[in-house]
Structures are given as structure tokens and as C-alpha cells.
Scaffold this motif. Structure first.
Motif, mmCIF file in Angstrom:
data_model
loop_
_atom_site.group_PDB
_atom_site.id
_atom_site.type_symbol
_atom_site.label_atom_id
_atom_site.label_comp_id
_atom_site.label_asym_id
_atom_site.label_seq_id
_atom_site.Cartn_x
_atom_site.Cartn_y
_atom_site.Cartn_z
ATOM 1 N N THR A 1 -96.850 5.031 -18.330
ATOM 2 C CA THR A 1 -96.245 4.742 -17.024
ATOM 3 C C THR A 1 -95.736 3.302 -16.961
ATOM 4 O O THR A 1 -95.299 2.830 -15.898
ATOM 5 N N GLY A 2 -95.792 2.599 -18.100
ATOM 6 C CA GLY A 2 -95.249 1.238 -18.186
ATOM 7 C C GLY A 2 -96.143 0.171 -17.585
ATOM 8 O O GLY A 2 -95.726 -0.979 -17.429
ATOM 9 N N GLU A 3 -97.390 0.513 -17.256
ATOM 10 C CA GLU A 3 -98.314 -0.476 -16.675
ATOM 11 C C GLU A 3 -99.083 -1.176 -17.807
ATOM 12 O O GLU A 3 -100.290 -1.016 -17.957
ATOM 13 N N MET A 4 -98.359 -2.004 -18.565
ATOM 14 C CA MET A 4 -98.934 -2.633 -19.745
ATOM 15 C C MET A 4 -99.999 -3.667 -19.396
ATOM 16 O O MET A 4 -100.944 -3.885 -20.175
ATOM 17 N N PHE A 5 -99.876 -4.289 -18.240
ATOM 18 C CA PHE A 5 -100.892 -5.268 -17.831
ATOM 19 C C PHE A 5 -102.252 -4.586 -17.661
ATOM 20 O O PHE A 5 -103.279 -5.080 -18.132
ATOM 21 N N LYS A 6 -102.231 -3.401 -16.995
ATOM 22 C CA LYS A 6 -103.484 -2.647 -16.805
ATOM 23 C C LYS A 6 -104.048 -2.177 -18.139
ATOM 24 O O LYS A 6 -105.262 -2.180 -18.350
ATOM 25 N N ALA A 7 -103.162 -1.736 -19.027
ATOM 26 C CA ALA A 7 -103.603 -1.256 -20.337
ATOM 27 C C ALA A 7 -104.269 -2.378 -21.125
ATOM 28 O O ALA A 7 -105.332 -2.202 -21.728
#
Length: 749
Positions: A547-553
Motif C-alpha cells: 500500500t506504499g506505507e514504507m515508513f510503517k513497514a
């Protein structure tokens, strides 16, 4: 001088303990043995005493007359039953009379047994009379009868063991000198006590006999060692007995050493066991195949293959042929370490050495091949078993059924399941769970639940693995709520949910796009348990990346590391793919560099993610550099690697490089995808390499892969111009079926 009993008894392996033994109590037999061992050694060095003379009560004149009449009657009888000829004397017969009669007939063993049986029917004989008959049976070499007579006494209900032991041992010693003088009788008594689990009484008897200068035979002592070593607490006593008994005259045999070697192995003391093996020869006791096999089995268990190979060489030098147990241990170790071809070679060596392989070694190999995904090799061995008339059992069938299920070949799994039942073998919960999991993975949830119901009707209890498979199957079909209901049912039944069960639900929530509930579930796991593992974190991380939430990943990776959970290469691949899909190639390169610095070995998938994105950007120089770095790190390229490189070079018009890579991948057994075929064919056609393009097109069609519309147009025109009408029409049919029809279907959907 001490007289040593030389009677040898086969060492029996007894596993059940007497119910009255309490190994946790200070009054337990083992505590008694531990406390009194030093006292035994002191007693053994003391002066021996003679056995007592036998001096029974004298009969009255009236009793003597009755004994004389009975003795004369039974000696003169012919074929008449004893009960008939003795009927006139039944009313006057007392237990004392039996002993006086035995004095007169002790040289006629058959008559002794007959009169004793007759007396037992009337009333229980005295303990003294029983011991006398035991002495006579032993002296007559009827050791089985002597054993039975002693065992029969200890089988009486409500027996005071301590008091009875004292009385029995006293009577046996009292009757020894005049009624048999055969020391085997004490060996037999010792064996009965050990078999009955009366270990402290057996130890007392050992002590008592030392004072009379008798030492129990090594065979009976082996039985004692075996019985002691049947549980972990007793093993320590067995080792202590083994070390100290030689001081009182016990000369241990190879079987004795084998018992202690096995005991040390059970305790995990493999080095001590190996040292004892080496000491055997120094003590004039030759190790046998059992000695070596026991040590080899333990080294196999801990995975020390080098030690195993060294011991096998020692066996060959000593001309000791490995037995099936030895080979089975080695095969199991090789299968566990993934060396399946070597494991099968061991099977073949067994056959050349004329050691007949059994069901166990075949099942181990079949299970190993199935777990590695090589089901055809497992089937070959399964068929070989039947040819050699080695019949597969339920474990063998379960292994191969599980293999087919993991490979998604449910028709074959069903076939073997039905064959198993037809042969009278009952599937257990593991068999059913394997098939249920297979159907769930194949998306056939109804069949999976049908088997679950059948399993319950068979009286089998589904376990947490069964329910996890069902929950995972439901989640993959988007039925997360039903899966949650199933987990609730598990909790009601008292089944403890494991991390795999939670991971199935979390994976289902992520795939259905319900990230908020997935996050809540993970928080619940952190608080209530079971705690999240690498798979839990990786699953949620993958969702964030997609989902493109790389900060959370990235934050989740940091949390993982702070919690002490070791990420797997799959975790890093998920993060790498996320960076690449989000266009963050610099971050992807930094991640790869960090992995290498930390000693975390990337795999082909890690490199493929970077290569694919650079290739899409037409940066084939960077793509090639990554490929070279990959090879320099010793990471083998996979099918996807070659297809990425070939499509990239074709797009960049580097046809020589693409052609070279095509030859290399073919040589390694890899296959082109449809998109790679399309790229190569177009590239060759544009370079006027018509024959190379035509050859690839035909190869593509033969593999059932569909070319795109532009490729079909090229070869339809080409064949039409060449006058190949049949081929032209055939290609037109394929265009209509594969391109136009599919496009119509897609427009409708």
C-alpha cells in the motif's frame, strides 16, 4: 573364598514400573539404593558366613504313619489321578505333612510337582514348603518352574512387600543347603524382584547374599541395570551401580556396557558414552555392533556426521557389520540435513551389504523426499517397497499423502488415502490433517470440512494444526469472520491457539484489505500471547509495502529487531520489494548493503527486485552490475533472474547479450516466460534473424505459451507470403482463440 554364580540370563528390557514406587520420596527404593551403596561395598569385604543347616520340626508317631502311608500310596500308584488315590487322606492332611512327604520323594521331581499341586488345591502351602519346591525345581534345572513358583507368591493380593520379602528370603536361605544347594535359585529370585519393580528388595537380596559369599550373575545384574535405567532418575543409580559393582566381584559383559552407553546417551552425555566405548577394550570387553550403533544413533541425533563416519570406519576395521538400526540412524540424519541423494545411497549400500532394509528406513526416505518437494522420488521408493514385499504402514502412507497434498496433487493424495483404508490401515489425526490442509490450500473448503466431520465420526480429535489449516483455508477465500468463529470453537474445546493459527487469521485480514483489524489482532498477540513471530511481522510489513506505507513497514522492522525477533530473508525481500515498487531504489541499495554488512545472506529474490526496477528504467548498466554482484556473493540466479535480464536487454536492443543469457539459462534447465519469448522473438525479427525468431516461436507454441497479437501478425503474414496456407489458417485460429476471444471476455467482465 567367594563363590560366583555363573548362570547367565538374557537381559530383558522392562519399561513398566511397579505402581508403589515413588521416585520423588526419600523413602523410595532408589533413595534407599543411593544411600546404602557404600554400605554394600563394606559388607562385601566382610567375612562370609555359612548357610544354615535345615532342621524341620519332627513328626509325631501318628504324623509319621500318615506320611508313610501317603508316600507309599503315591509311589505305588500307576495311572490313577492323584486326587483319587489320596482322597482317603484329605481330612487328616495338614500343611506340615507336605514337607515331610517332600523329604521322602525329593529325588522324584515329577512326583514333587504333582503332590505340591494337589496340596495347593486343598489349602495354601506354607512359605517353607514353597521354597523347598523352588529349590528342588532349580536343582532339577527347571528354572522356568522355579521362576513361576516365586512369581506366583508375589502376585497375591494385599501383600505386605517389605515383610513378605524378609520372610521369603529367610526361608529360601534356610532351605538352600539341604534342598538344592544350587545358587541359580537366588538369581531367579533376584530376577523376579526386578521384574516386579521391587528394586530396593532386589538390592537388599544382593547385600544379603554377599554376606554368604554369593554374587548375583552378570546376566541378572544386567536386568537390574536395565530396570534402573528405564527412567531418568534411575539412570544415575544404574551408572553408580555399574561403576561400583566390580569391587564386589561383578565382571561386566558387553551387554552391561551397552546398557550404560545407552543410558548416557539418553542423558545427552554423548562424550561420556563414547569414552566408555573406548574403555571397553582396555577392560577386556569387546564392543559389538549394538555398542557402536547406540553411539552412532546419538551422534546422528545431534547432527555430528563426521563422528558418525569415523565410527563406521572403526566398525569396518573391527569387521563389525552395521545393522539396520545403524543404517536407519544415518539415513534419518542425512534426511534431516537435506542430503537425500546421500541418504538413498546409504539404502543401496545396505542392500549390497545384505542388510535387509525395513519399513522404517524406507518411510524415513519417503518422508524426506516428500518434505523436499520431490514427490516422484518418494513414489519410486514407495513402489520399490511393495516390490520387495516390505509393506507400507500408516506412517508411510501419511508421509506420501502429505507430500502430494503439499504439491497440490489432491487426486493422487485421494488415491493413496483410499488405498490405505482398503488395506485395513486406519488413518489417524495426522493423516486427516494432511489431507484437510491440502484441500484448504487447493481452495476446496467443502471437501476439507467434509473430511473434518468424517474425522470426528471416526472418534479422532482434531488438533490445533487441523483447525489452523481450516482457518487458513477460510481466510484465503476471504471468509475471515467464519475463520474467527472456528477459532472461538477451538477455545471452547480447550485447544490452545498457537502463533500459526493467529498468523492465518492475520494473513486473511491483510489480504482482504482489513489492515486495522490486522493491527488490532497483532496488538492482542503482544498482550495475551502467543507472541508475534517473524511470519507475523513479515505479513503485516508486506501489506504496508504493497500500500506504499514504507515508513510503517520500516518502523515494524525496527520493532521486530528491538523485540529480539530475527528477521528472515523473506522479511528483507518484502521490504526490498516495497522500496523498489515505491521507486525508492536508493533505499533498496542501502538495505542490500546493510544486509551484507550484517552477514544476512540475500537470495535471488532480493537481487531480482532491484534488477527488475532498474531494467524497467532502461538502466541495463546498473542491472548488469547488480547481477555480477549477485554472482560474486555466491547467490545462484533463478528462473526469474534470467527472464528479467533477457527482457531488459531485448528492450535495450542488446540482442547478443540476450541471446547469450538465453543459452545459459537453457543449459541450467530454466525456462523462458511468455513475455520473455515475446521480447526475444521481436528482437530477433527486428535484427532480421528470421530463423532464430521462427524457432523460438515454434518452441513457445509447443510449450503451450501464448504469444501476443503483434507476434501472431508477423508469422501469419510471413507464412501467407511463403504460401504455407495450412499453417497460416492454423495461426489465424490461434489468434481468434487466444487473442480476440480473450479480449472479448475481458471487455465483458
Amino acid at each position: 573364598m567367594k563363590r560366583h554364580i555363573i548362570f547367565s540370563v538374557h537381559c530383558l528390557r522392562i519399561t513398566s514400573l511397579h505402581p508403589c514406587l515413588n521416585y520423588g520420596s526419600e523413602f523410595s527404593p532408589l533413595f534407599f539404593l543411593r544411600r546404602n551403596l557404600s554400605q554394600v561395598l563394606q559388607a562385601s569385604s566382610a567375612n562370609t558366613r555359612p548357610f544354615p543347616d535345615y532342621s524341620p520340626k519332627k513328626p509325631t508317631i501318628k504324623d509319621a504313619e500318615l506320611v508313610h502311608h501317603i508316600t507309599t500310596t503315591i509311589k505305588l500308584r500307576r495311572s490313577e489321578p492323584l486326587r483319587r488315590v489320596l482322597k482317603p487322606y484329605e481330612s487328616k492332611f495338614r500343611s506340615d505333612h507336605l514337607i515331610w512327604i517332600l523329604m521322602n520323594i525329593k529325588n522324584d521331581y515329577k512326583l514333587v510337582l504333582d503332590i505340591f499341586d494337589w496340596a495347593c488345591v486343598r489349602r495354601s502351602p506354607t512359605l517353607e514348603a514353597r521354597c523347598i519346591v523352588v529349590q528342588i525345581a532349580t536343582a532339577s534345572k527347571d528354572l522356568k518352574m522355579a521362576h513361576g513358583l516365586i512369581l506366583d507368591f508375589w502376585g497375591k493380593p494385599n501383600l505386605d512387600i517389605s515383610l513378605s520379602f524378609t520372610h521369603f528370603s529367610e526361608r529360601l536361605i534356610y532351605t538352600y543347603k539341604d534342598w538344592g544347594s544350587d545358587p541359580h535359585v537366588f538369581d531367579i529370585f533376584f530376577q523376579v524382584l526386578v521384574e516386579a519393580g521391587m528394586l530396593s528388595e532386589a538390592r537388599k537380596l544382593f547385600n544379603k547374599l554377599l554376606s554368604y559369599g554369593l554374587v548375583i550373575s552378570v546376566g541378572s545384574c544386567n536386568l537390574f541395570l536395565t530396570r534402573l535405567s528405564s527412567n531418568l532418575d534411575g539412570i544415575e543409580i544404574a551408572i553408580k551401580v555399574f561403576n561400583e559393582y566390580p569391587e564386589v566381584g561383578i565382571c561386566w559383559s558387553t551387554a552391561s556396557y551397552n546398557i550404560i552407553i545407552n543410558s548416557l546417551c539418553q542423558l545427552g552425555k554423548i562424550k561420556e558414552a563414547h569414552r566408555l566405548l573406548l574403555q571397553m577394550e582396555l577392560r577386556s570387553c569387546l564392543p559389538d555392533v549394538v555398542s557402536y550403533s547406540t553411539i552412532i544413533s546419538r551422534y546422528c541425533y545431534v547432527g555430528d556426521l563426521q563422528k558418525v563416519l569415523k565410527l563406521i570406519e572403526e566398525m569396518k576395521i573391527k569387521r563389525l557389520e552395521p545393522n539396520s538400526y545403524t543404517y536407519n540412524s544415518i539415513v534419518l540424519l542425512l534426511c534431516k540435513t537435506g542430503k537425500l541423494s546421500e541418504a538413498e545411497q546409504v539404502l543401496r549400500e545396505m542392500m549390497t551389504q545384505r542388510v535387509i532394509p525395513d519399513n522404517v528406513v524406507y518411510t524415513t526416505l519417503i518422508d524426506g523426499f516428500c518434505k523436499s518437494g520431490n514427490v516422484p522420488a518418494a513414489c519410486r521408493l514407495f513402489d520399490e517397497m511393495r516390490v520387495r514385499k516390505i509393506f507400507p504402514d500408516s506412517i508411510t502412507y501419511t508421509a506420501i499423502i502429505h507430500g502430494f497434498c503439499q504439491a497440490g496433487k489432491m487426486m493422487e493424495a485421494d488415491k493413496y488415502f483410499c488405498e490405505m483404508v482398503s488395506r485395513g490401515l486406519e488413518p489417524d489425526e495426522f493423516t486427516y490433517t494432511a489431507v484437510i490442509d491440502g484441500y484448504c490450500k487447493a481452495g476446496e473448503i467443502k471437501k476439507a470440512f467434509g473430511l473434518h466431520n468424517e474425522m470426528v465420526q471416526m472418534g479422532l480429535t482434531p488438533n490445533v494444526v487441523t483447525y489452523t489449516a481450516l482457518a487458513d483455508g477460510l481466510c484465503k477465500q476471504g471468509e475471515v469472520d467464519t475463520a474467527n468463529e472456528l477459532l472461538h470453537e477451538m477455545s471452547i474445546k480447550g485447544l490452545q491457539l498457537n502463533v500459526c493459527t493467529y498468523n492465518s487469521i492475520l494473513n486473511g485480514l491483510c489480504k482482504s484489505g482489513n489492515i486495522i483489524d490486522a493491527e488490532k489482532l497483532m496488538e492482542e498477540m503482544k498482550v495475551a500471547g502467543p507472541h508475534p513471530d517473524a511470519f507475523t511481522y513479515t505479513t503485516l510489513m508486506d501489506t504496508y509495502c504493497k500500500t506504499g506505507e514504507m515508513f510503517k513497514a520500516h518502523k515494524l522492522l525496527q520493532e521486530m529487531l528491538n523485540s529480539g525477533i530475527q528477521p528472515t530473508v523473506v522479511t528483507f525481500n518484502v521490504l526490498m520489494n516495497g522500496f523498489c515498487m515505491s521507486g525508492m531504489l536508493e533505499d533498496g541499495n542501502k538495505l542490500l548493503k546493510w544486509m551484507l554488512e550484517k552477514g544476512i545472506m540475500p537470495n535471488a529474490t532480493t537481487y531480482n527486485s532491484l534488477m527488475k526496477q532498474y531494467s524497467i528504467r532502461n538502466n541495463m548498466r546498473a542491472t548488469t552490475e547488480i547481477y555480477r554482484d549477485m554472482c560474486a556473493q555466491g547467490v545462484m540466479p533463478d528462473n526469474n533472474t534470467f527472464n528479467i535480464l533477457i527482457k531488459g536487454h531485448c528492450k535495450a536492443r542488446n540482442m547478443k547479450e540476450a541471446e547469450f543469457l538465453h543459452r545459459e539459462m537453457t543449459g541450467k534447465g530454466f525456462l523462458l516466460t511468455a513475455s520473455s519469448y515475446n521480447a526475444l522473438i521481436k528482437g530477433f525479427y527486428k535484427r532480421k534473424k528470421i530463423e532464430a525468431a521462427r524457432q523460438l516461436f515454434e518452441e513457445m507454441r509447443s510449450q503451450g505459451l501464448v504469444a501476443d497479437r503483434e507476434i501472431y501478425d508477423i508469422f501469419v503474414d510471413m507464412n501467407y507470403k511463403e504460401g504455407n496456407v495450412d499453417i497460416t489458417l492454423e495461426l489465424c485460429d490461434e489468434v481468434i482463440e487466444n487473442c480476440l476471444v480473450d479480449r472479448t471476455k475481458n471487455s465483458r467482465t
